[in-house]
Design a protein around this motif. Structure first.
Motif, mmCIF file in Angstrom:
data_model
loop_
_atom_site.group_PDB
_atom_site.id
_atom_site.type_symbol
_atom_site.label_atom_id
_atom_site.label_comp_id
_atom_site.label_asym_id
_atom_site.label_seq_id
_atom_site.Cartn_x
_atom_site.Cartn_y
_atom_site.Cartn_z
ATOM 1 N N TYR A 120 7.892 71.659 56.452
ATOM 2 C CA TYR A 120 7.572 72.909 55.781
ATOM 3 C C TYR A 120 6.540 72.596 54.712
ATOM 4 O O TYR A 120 6.592 71.543 54.093
ATOM 5 N N GLY A 121 5.619 73.491 54.458
ATOM 6 C CA GLY A 121 4.621 73.274 53.409
ATOM 7 C C GLY A 121 3.301 72.797 53.967
ATOM 8 O O GLY A 121 3.209 72.279 55.069
ATOM 9 N N ARG A 122 2.263 72.999 53.202
ATOM 10 C CA ARG A 122 0.905 72.609 53.581
ATOM 11 C C ARG A 122 0.193 72.038 52.361
ATOM 12 O O ARG A 122 0.657 72.143 51.240
ATOM 13 N N ASN A 123 -0.963 71.459 52.607
ATOM 14 C CA ASN A 123 -1.832 70.978 51.532
ATOM 15 C C ASN A 123 -1.123 70.067 50.535
ATOM 16 O O ASN A 123 -1.178 70.273 49.332
ATOM 17 N N GLY A 124 -0.438 69.061 51.040
ATOM 18 C CA GLY A 124 0.194 68.090 50.160
ATOM 19 C C GLY A 124 1.506 68.530 49.553
ATOM 20 O O GLY A 124 2.018 67.872 48.660
ATOM 21 N N THR A 125 2.070 69.645 50.003
ATOM 22 C CA THR A 125 3.362 70.098 49.472
ATOM 23 C C THR A 125 4.434 69.919 50.538
ATOM 24 O O THR A 125 5.099 70.861 50.946
ATOM 25 N N THR A 126 4.610 68.718 50.985
ATOM 26 C CA THR A 126 5.486 68.408 52.108
ATOM 27 C C THR A 126 6.964 68.581 51.785
ATOM 28 O O THR A 126 7.429 68.194 50.725
ATOM 29 N N PHE A 127 7.679 69.142 52.743
ATOM 30 C CA PHE A 127 9.132 69.249 52.715
ATOM 31 C C PHE A 127 9.579 68.972 54.147
ATOM 32 O O PHE A 127 9.492 69.844 55.003
ATOM 33 N N ASN A 128 9.982 67.727 54.425
ATOM 34 C CA ASN A 128 10.395 67.329 55.777
ATOM 35 C C ASN A 128 11.912 67.257 55.852
ATOM 36 O O ASN A 128 12.550 66.730 54.941
ATOM 37 N N ILE A 129 12.451 67.734 56.956
ATOM 38 C CA ILE A 129 13.892 67.664 57.200
ATOM 39 C C ILE A 129 14.082 67.043 58.581
ATOM 40 O O ILE A 129 13.517 67.528 59.552
ATOM 41 N N THR A 130 14.868 65.974 58.634
ATOM 42 C CA THR A 130 15.143 65.310 59.907
ATOM 43 C C THR A 130 16.541 65.695 60.363
ATOM 44 O O THR A 130 17.506 65.574 59.604
ATOM 45 N N PHE A 131 16.626 66.165 61.605
ATOM 46 C CA PHE A 131 17.896 66.563 62.211
ATOM 47 C C PHE A 131 18.248 65.590 63.330
ATOM 48 O O PHE A 131 17.373 65.163 64.082
#
Length: 166
Positions: A70-81
């Motif tokens: 989620y997020g763009r331009n260096g505002t990363t929010f990654n969720i691993t399932f």
């Protein structure tokens, strides 16, 4: 002799406690997403991700890993399932996403330590990388951790890990 033994034992116990600060499972979160939360619950709150990739992983057993970003331009929010359950959360960039304690990218290290305790400082050999580690206190999953990557004495990234070998 008895006094020396008592002093040595006390020193060893205190050293063991200072190895890593324990955190409760309810602190293993970011952005309202918790370890072991279901995929449908996350999508209900955040919607479909900007990107998603699915991988087959062999780590003692075969499983499918889905990484939502989620997020763009260096505002990363990654969720691993894994098996549709949250196993890792990664936050980087000043996107306002915080832990339930209010810690987010940009929070001063002194504030993190005031809220959660000293943690375990881990620095790279060359001194360029620094993180503060808090181990999950739950005995069934001793490898779970809450990590804060530090740069210029401020949180640069947050990494929440269930401890599952992915």
């Amino acid at each position: 002799m008895k006094k020396l033994f008592s002093s040595t034992l006390l020193s060893l116990l205190l050293a063991g406690f200072s190895v890593c600060q324990a955190v409760s499972p309810d602190r293993m979160n970011a952005g309202g997403v918790y370890i072991d939360q279901g995929l449908p619950e996350v999508v209900a709150v955040y919607g479909e991700p900007v990107s998603a990739k699915t991988e087959q992983v062999e780590a003692g057993f075969r499983h499918t890993q889905i990484i939502y970003e989620y997020g763009r331009n260096g505002t990363t929010f990654n969720i691993t399932f894994v098996n549709d359950r949250v196993k890792r959360i990664y936050v980087a960039g000043n996107n306002g996403i915080a832990t339930s304690d209010g810690i987010k990218v940009g929070t001063p290290l002194s504030e993190v330590k005031r809220i959660l305790g000293p943690g375990k400082d881990i620095k790279s050999e060359d001194g360029t990388k620094h993180r503060v580690l808090y181990q999950l206190e739950e005995p069934g999953d001793p490898d779970g951790s809450l990590n804060f990557y530090i740069k210029d004495n401020k949180v640069q990234a947050i990494y929440v890990d269930s401890g599952l070998a992915i």
